[in-house]
Design a protein around this motif. Structure first.
Motif, PDB file in Angstrom:
ATOM      1  N   LEU A   9      14.248   2.039  -3.903  1.00 13.98           N
ATOM      2  CA  LEU A   9      13.229   1.067  -3.535  1.00 13.98           C
ATOM      3  C   LEU A   9      11.815   1.642  -3.562  1.00 13.98           C
ATOM      4  N   HIS A  10      11.704   2.951  -3.784  1.00 18.11           N
ATOM      5  CA  HIS A  10      10.375   3.566  -3.810  1.00 18.11           C
ATOM      6  C   HIS A  10       9.860   3.629  -5.241  1.00 18.11           C
ATOM      7  N   ARG A  11       8.596   3.234  -5.413  1.00 18.75           N
ATOM      8  CA  ARG A  11       7.955   3.276  -6.729  1.00 18.75           C
ATOM      9  C   ARG A  11       6.790   4.264  -6.639  1.00 18.75           C
ATOM     10  N   PRO A  12       6.959   5.483  -7.152  1.00 19.18           N
ATOM     11  CA  PRO A  12       5.889   6.490  -7.032  1.00 19.18           C
ATOM     12  C   PRO A  12       4.601   6.024  -7.699  1.00 19.18           C
ATOM     13  N   GLY A  13       3.507   6.444  -7.119  1.00 10.34           N
ATOM     14  CA  GLY A  13       2.208   6.085  -7.666  1.00 10.34           C
ATOM     15  C   GLY A  13       1.102   6.787  -6.916  1.00 10.34           C
ATOM     16  N   ASP A  14      -0.097   6.703  -7.449  1.00  6.91           N
ATOM     17  CA  ASP A  14      -1.279   7.304  -6.828  1.00  6.91           C
ATOM     18  C   ASP A  14      -2.347   6.221  -6.694  1.00  6.91           C
ATOM     19  N   THR A  15      -2.130   5.334  -5.749  1.00  7.11           N
ATOM     20  CA  THR A  15      -3.027   4.210  -5.508  1.00  7.11           C
ATOM     21  C   THR A  15      -3.519   4.256  -4.064  1.00  7.11           C
ATOM     22  N   PRO A  16      -4.548   3.481  -3.732  1.00  6.17           N
ATOM     23  CA  PRO A  16      -5.008   3.460  -2.333  1.00  6.17           C
ATOM     24  C   PRO A  16      -3.905   3.060  -1.356  1.00  6.17           C
ATOM     25  N   VAL A  17      -3.000   2.192  -1.779  1.00  3.16           N
ATOM     26  CA  VAL A  17      -1.916   1.773  -0.887  1.00  3.16           C
ATOM     27  C   VAL A  17      -0.919   2.908  -0.702  1.00  3.16           C
ATOM     28  N   HIS A  18      -0.605   3.632  -1.769  1.00  6.05           N
ATOM     29  CA  HIS A  18       0.317   4.764  -1.653  1.00  6.05           C
ATOM     30  C   HIS A  18      -0.259   5.867  -0.767  1.00  6.05           C
ATOM     31  N   ARG A  19      -1.564   6.088  -0.860  1.00  4.57           N
ATOM     32  CA  ARG A  19      -2.190   7.180  -0.104  1.00  4.57           C
ATOM     33  C   ARG A  19      -2.459   6.821   1.352  1.00  4.57           C
ATOM     34  N   MET A  20      -2.295   5.581   1.708  1.00  2.77           N
ATOM     35  CA  MET A  20      -2.579   5.146   3.075  1.00  2.77           C
ATOM     36  C   MET A  20      -1.601   5.780   4.060  1.00  2.77           C
ATOM     37  N   LEU A 126       6.362  -2.381   1.342  1.00  2.53           N
ATOM     38  CA  LEU A 126       6.291  -1.186   2.184  1.00  2.53           C
ATOM     39  C   LEU A 126       7.171  -0.076   1.625  1.00  2.53           C
ATOM     40  N   ALA A 127       8.399  -0.424   1.223  1.00  2.00           N
ATOM     41  CA  ALA A 127       9.310   0.584   0.682  1.00  2.00           C
ATOM     42  C   ALA A 127       8.825   1.127  -0.653  1.00  2.00           C
ATOM     43  N   ALA A 128       8.182   0.287  -1.476  1.00  2.00           N
ATOM     44  CA  ALA A 128       7.728   0.723  -2.794  1.00  2.00           C
ATOM     45  C   ALA A 128       6.576   1.707  -2.706  1.00  2.00           C
ATOM     46  N   THR A 129       5.779   1.617  -1.664  1.00  2.00           N
ATOM     47  CA  THR A 129       4.578   2.461  -1.547  1.00  2.00           C
ATOM     48  C   THR A 129       4.729   3.584  -0.537  1.00  2.00           C
ATOM     49  N   THR A 130       5.898   3.703   0.084  1.00  2.00           N
ATOM     50  CA  THR A 130       6.094   4.711   1.127  1.00  2.00           C
ATOM     51  C   THR A 130       7.457   5.353   0.952  1.00  2.00           C
ATOM     52  N   THR A 131       7.497   6.666   0.868  1.00  2.00           N
ATOM     53  CA  THR A 131       8.776   7.354   0.748  1.00  2.00           C
ATOM     54  C   THR A 131       9.526   7.299   2.079  1.00  2.00           C
ATOM     55  N   PRO A 132      10.860   7.463   2.054  1.00  2.00           N
ATOM     56  CA  PRO A 132      11.613   7.469   3.310  1.00  2.00           C
ATOM     57  C   PRO A 132      11.111   8.517   4.300  1.00  2.00           C
ATOM     58  N   GLY A 133      10.752   9.699   3.792  1.00  2.00           N
ATOM     59  CA  GLY A 133      10.225  10.730   4.691  1.00  2.00           C
ATOM     60  C   GLY A 133       8.917  10.310   5.349  1.00  2.00           C
ATOM     61  N   GLU A 134       8.049   9.651   4.580  1.00  5.16           N
ATOM     62  CA  GLU A 134       6.785   9.176   5.151  1.00  5.16           C
ATOM     63  C   GLU A 134       7.013   8.094   6.197  1.00  5.16           C
ATOM     64  N   LEU A 234      -9.115  -0.552   6.999  1.00  9.87           N
ATOM     65  CA  LEU A 234      -8.767  -0.884   5.620  1.00  9.87           C
ATOM     66  C   LEU A 234      -7.313  -1.321   5.504  1.00  9.87           C
ATOM     67  N   GLY A 235      -6.421  -0.606   6.182  1.00 11.36           N
ATOM     68  CA  GLY A 235      -5.000  -0.926   6.078  1.00 11.36           C
ATOM     69  C   GLY A 235      -4.629  -2.246   6.723  1.00 11.36           C
ATOM     70  N   LEU A 236      -5.339  -2.617   7.786  1.00 11.19           N
ATOM     71  CA  LEU A 236      -5.022  -3.861   8.493  1.00 11.19           C
ATOM     72  C   LEU A 236      -5.832  -5.048   7.992  1.00 11.19           C
ATOM     73  N   ALA A 237      -6.631  -4.850   6.948  1.00  6.47           N
ATOM     74  CA  ALA A 237      -7.425  -5.963   6.411  1.00  6.47           C
ATOM     75  C   ALA A 237      -6.546  -7.111   5.924  1.00  6.47           C
ATOM     76  N   PRO A 238      -5.471  -6.846   5.123  1.00  2.67           N
ATOM     77  CA  PRO A 238      -4.607  -7.975   4.729  1.00  2.67           C
ATOM     78  C   PRO A 238      -3.965  -8.671   5.925  1.00  2.67           C
ATOM     79  N   THR A 239      -3.576  -7.899   6.941  1.00  2.84           N
ATOM     80  CA  THR A 239      -2.983  -8.501   8.128  1.00  2.84           C
ATOM     81  C   THR A 239      -3.996  -9.346   8.872  1.00  2.84           C
ATOM     82  N   ALA A 240      -5.258  -8.908   8.890  1.00  4.96           N
ATOM     83  CA  ALA A 240      -6.309  -9.707   9.533  1.00  4.96           C
ATOM     84  C   ALA A 240      -6.484 -11.044   8.814  1.00  4.96           C
ATOM     85  N   LEU A 241      -6.418 -11.024   7.480  1.00  4.39           N
ATOM     86  CA  LEU A 241      -6.496 -12.284   6.732  1.00  4.39           C
ATOM     87  C   LEU A 241      -5.311 -13.185   7.072  1.00  4.39           C
ATOM     88  N   ALA A 242      -4.118 -12.578   7.182  1.00  2.00           N
ATOM     89  CA  ALA A 242      -2.934 -13.368   7.551  1.00  2.00           C
ATOM     90  C   ALA A 242      -3.093 -13.940   8.958  1.00  2.00           C
TER      91      ALA A 242
END
Length: 250
Positions: A9-20, A126-134, A234-242
């Motif tokens: 379920l994890h999709r490796p990448g180097d994006t702002p969401v992955h680095r959060m 969440l699973a795609a942008t975060t490894t199980p260890g993270e 920054l991370g809670l901005a989408p949740t604030a919109l919701a």
């Protein structure tokens, strides 16, 4: 224990969401799902806005919709149940293409499908942008009870090991003439499951003793820095919109 391993379920990448920071993503995901669940089912437009906010996160994380759609099929049994509601529920009915459907059943089915689908998509994001260890480290930073962290850590670390052991046992049974497709061999299958449980328990005992002898204190090592105020905003901005959408919908 901190060694990483791939997860389907994890999709490796180097994006702002992955680095959060993982704790920020966990809080944002839980809060977003709560907003979706709390929205009245009659506010059809609100669910469209939730999907638009989520799509914006996918663009930032570079997650193809097709990748998510394949893995969202896990909710197919619930979708089938939801489609049965209009035919099984009672109350006032409406005609749709000459078929009488229950109004309450239609709304109930819609409620299950839309909220379940959005919840699954949030979890997959969440699973795609975060490894199980993270994820484990994020839960630890959120002060989740230590026992829960330990159980989750061991489960993630040795789930593949137990699955490999089960495959080896299955191959050994087949080599000895066992065919799990036959109903009268269900007893052998049940005994194999019991043996697998005993082996897993024994392996867990050995692993725990090895961890204690190497200084295990019940907490995952965390070399990262805690998330700052900017990361939380920054991370809670989408949740604030919701949350804004929920406030208008209520």
């Amino acid at each position: 224990m901190s060694a990483g391993h791939s997860h389907p379920l994890h999709r490796p990448g180097d994006t702002p969401v992955h680095r959060m920071a993982p704790q920020v993503k966990v809080v944002a995901a839980v809060a977003g799902v709560l907003c979706v669940v709390s929205t009245p089912r009659e506010r059809f437009w609100a669910f469209g806005l939730y999907l638009a906010v989520l799509a914006g996160v996918w663009v930032l994380a570079r997650i193809p919709p097709g990748w998510l759609a394949k893995r969202a099929l896990i909710e197919a049994p619930f979708v089938v149940l939801a489609f049965a509601f209009p035919f099984l529920a009672g109350g006032p009915t409406i005609d749709v293409l000459g078929v009488a459907l229950s109004e309450h059943g239609l709304l109930s089915g819609w409620n299950i499908v839309v909220k379940g689908t959005l919840g699954v998509l949030v979890s997959l994001t969440l699973a795609a942008t975060t490894t199980p260890g993270e994820l484990i480290v994020g839960l630890q930073r959120l002060r989740v009870p230590t026992m829960v962290i330990t159980i989750a850590t061991l489960m993630l670390r040795y789930l593949d090991v137990i699955a490999a052991e089960a495959r080896r046992m299955r191959i050994a049974r087949i080599c000895r003439g066992h065919d799990p497709r036959f109903l009268w061999q269900v007893g052998a299958t049940a005994r194999g499951i019991g043996t697998l449980f005993i082996r897993s328990y024994e392996r867990g005992e050995r692993v725990h003793l090895a961890m204690v002898s190497r200084g295990w204190t019940g907490a995952m090592p965390d070399q990262g820095r805690p998330a700052g105020r900017a990361a939380w905003l920054l991370g809670l901005a989408p949740t604030a919109l919701a949350a804004v959408v929920l406030g208008i919908a209520l």
